[in-house]
Design an enzyme around this catalytic site. Structure first.
Site, short mmCIF file in Angstrom:
data_model
loop_
_atom_site.label_atom_id
_atom_site.label_comp_id
_atom_site.label_asym_id
_atom_site.label_seq_id
_atom_site.Cartn_x
_atom_site.Cartn_y
_atom_site.Cartn_z
N ARG A 154 14.72 -3.33 -9.95
CA ARG A 154 14.20 -3.52 -11.30
C ARG A 154 15.23 -3.16 -12.37
NH1 ARG A 154 7.86 -1.54 -10.72
NH2 ARG A 154 7.15 -3.44 -9.66
N LYS A 171 -7.37 -7.61 0.73
CA LYS A 171 -8.68 -7.81 0.13
C LYS A 171 -8.84 -9.20 -0.50
CE LYS A 171 -9.65 -2.97 -0.99
NZ LYS A 171 -10.02 -2.03 -2.09
N GLY A 222 5.20 -7.45 -5.24
CA GLY A 222 4.39 -6.63 -4.35
C GLY A 222 4.94 -6.54 -2.93
N GLY A 233 1.10 -7.45 -10.19
CA GLY A 233 -0.17 -7.67 -10.88
C GLY A 233 -0.08 -8.69 -11.98
#
Length: 381
Positions: free
Chosen positions: A34, A188, A339, A362
């Site tokens: 990053r 999920k 992610g 996200g």
């Protein structure tokens, strides 16, 4: 969305929001991706005559000024990459910054009001410069003082990284090369239902992997054994099965099972999707991996978010590795939504073999879902 070309930068002090939320082992940065991602924007600002670059960033979720969340290691690493000293100011105050070409303010989450988009704190940030640039795509789905409030107070625009993220992710939806393949994994269904629905409207094929396949199996009356199967995900999975066109949604056809979530657990392969009692599905099987890889290699565009299994455990690595290697081989435009998928690519040494590797997990998912990103919208208003 405004870009650097819309700002007057020569001689300006530029406040820049960056995403330096890097992983640390004590004071040691374990992955500086990053930090490196911000270098092109910093270089562009210096080339365009910026008098000073004032960097704002967060690290973790401190509740107070906990020293383990200080940006000191980040400032030191950035200085090494730039070949100059990067001072770290303890407060967002002009007289604390000094006169260096690149300076950094301490963790913005040290300051009360940051996550509440406090107007007074935003004004303190704005007083540090003449113009504002947001290059922190990973925080764009939040309206905080350092990426939303301050942008309303200064001439503002997107940095090169944020611009590329938005253009690439919206482009793969608006005008993708065909066939468009979406790979959606993870644990999920409820976390990814918006992404699944977005791609059912646009993609030619949607490949499902990871533990999120088990609510789909449960919805069809297939036994899942001890697998991680989100109860709340069964009905959404059933609705996705109803909505998908024939042949559009692909689920695993075989599985690699383990007795427990451990690298040294007993394992077995089942040529089918019924998981016996006492076993848990921890990876897609070799037949699924080969089928998914072939679809990826024949694609025109591919979006990937979420692993095919517990790739961090050696026995359950092959499915995710097969997808990662297919992403590296294909001639398609390949976009990875950050992610765990990004972590997998890095683990396999393939993180430089895709077209675009998003820095915002996200934020990238919310953009794909069509949700508003406050940090982006404010640069267009």
């Amino acid at each position: 969305m405004r870009t650097l070309d819309d700002l007057e930068l020569d001689g300006a002090r530029v406040v820049v929001r960056v995403d330096f939320n890097v992983p640390l082992d004590g004071l040691r940065i374990t992955d500086d991706t990053r930090i490196r991602a911000a270098l092109p924007t910093i270089a562009a600002l210096r080339e365009r005559g910026a008098a000073q670059i004032v960097l704002l960033a967060h690290l973790g979720r401190p509740k107070a000024r906990e020293p383990e969340f200080s940006l000191a290691p980040v400032a030191a690493r950035l200085g090494e990459l730039l070949g100059l000293d990067v001072p770290l100011a303890s407060e967002p105050e002009r007289d604390e910054l000094g006169d260096g070409p690149v300076v950094m303010v301490e963790n913005v989450r040290y300051f009360p009001g940051e996550t509440k988009d406090d107007a007074d704190l935003a004004a303190r940030y704005a007083a540090l410069g003449d113009v504002y640039v947001d290059d922190a795509f990973g925080a764009a789905h939040r309206a905080h003082a350092s990426n939303h409030g301050v942008a309303k107070l200064l001439p503002s625009a997107a940095g090169l990284l944020l611009q590329r993220e938005v253009e690439t992710l919206t482009g793969i939806l608006a005008n993708p090369g065909r066939p468009l393949v979406a790979i959606v994994g993870g644990s999920k269904v409820t976390d990814k239902i918006g992404v699944l629905e977005a791609f059912l409207d646009r993609a030619d094929t949607v490949l499902v992997g990871g533990a999120m396949c088990f609510p789909f199996f449960a919805a069809q009356g297939i036994g899942v054994g001890s697998s991680l199967c989100e109860e709340e995900g069964i009905e959404p999975a059933r609705q996705v099965l109803v909505k998908a066109r024939e042949g559009q949604l692909r689920l695993p056809v075989d599985l690699t099972l383990g007795r427990s979530f451990a690298a040294d657990t007993e394992t077995q392969h089942v040529d089918g999707t019924e998981t016996p009692d006492g076993w848990m599905g921890l990876d897609v099987g070799p037949r699924t991996a080969a089928e998914y890889a072939a679809i990826i290699e024949a694609a025109g565009s591919v979006f990937w978010n979420g692993p095919m299994g517990a790739f961090e455990l050696e026995p359950f690595e092959p499915g995710t590795r097969a997808v990662a290697e297919a992403m590296a081989r294909t001639s398609a435009t390949t976009v990875v939504g950050g992610g765990d998928s990004a972590a997998a690519l890095k683990q396999f040494g393939l993180d430089d073999q895709v077209t675009h590797l998003s820095t915002g997990g996200g934020a990238s998912l919310e953009l794909i879902e069509g949700k508003r990103l406050p940090g982006v919208e404010v640069l267009s208003s």
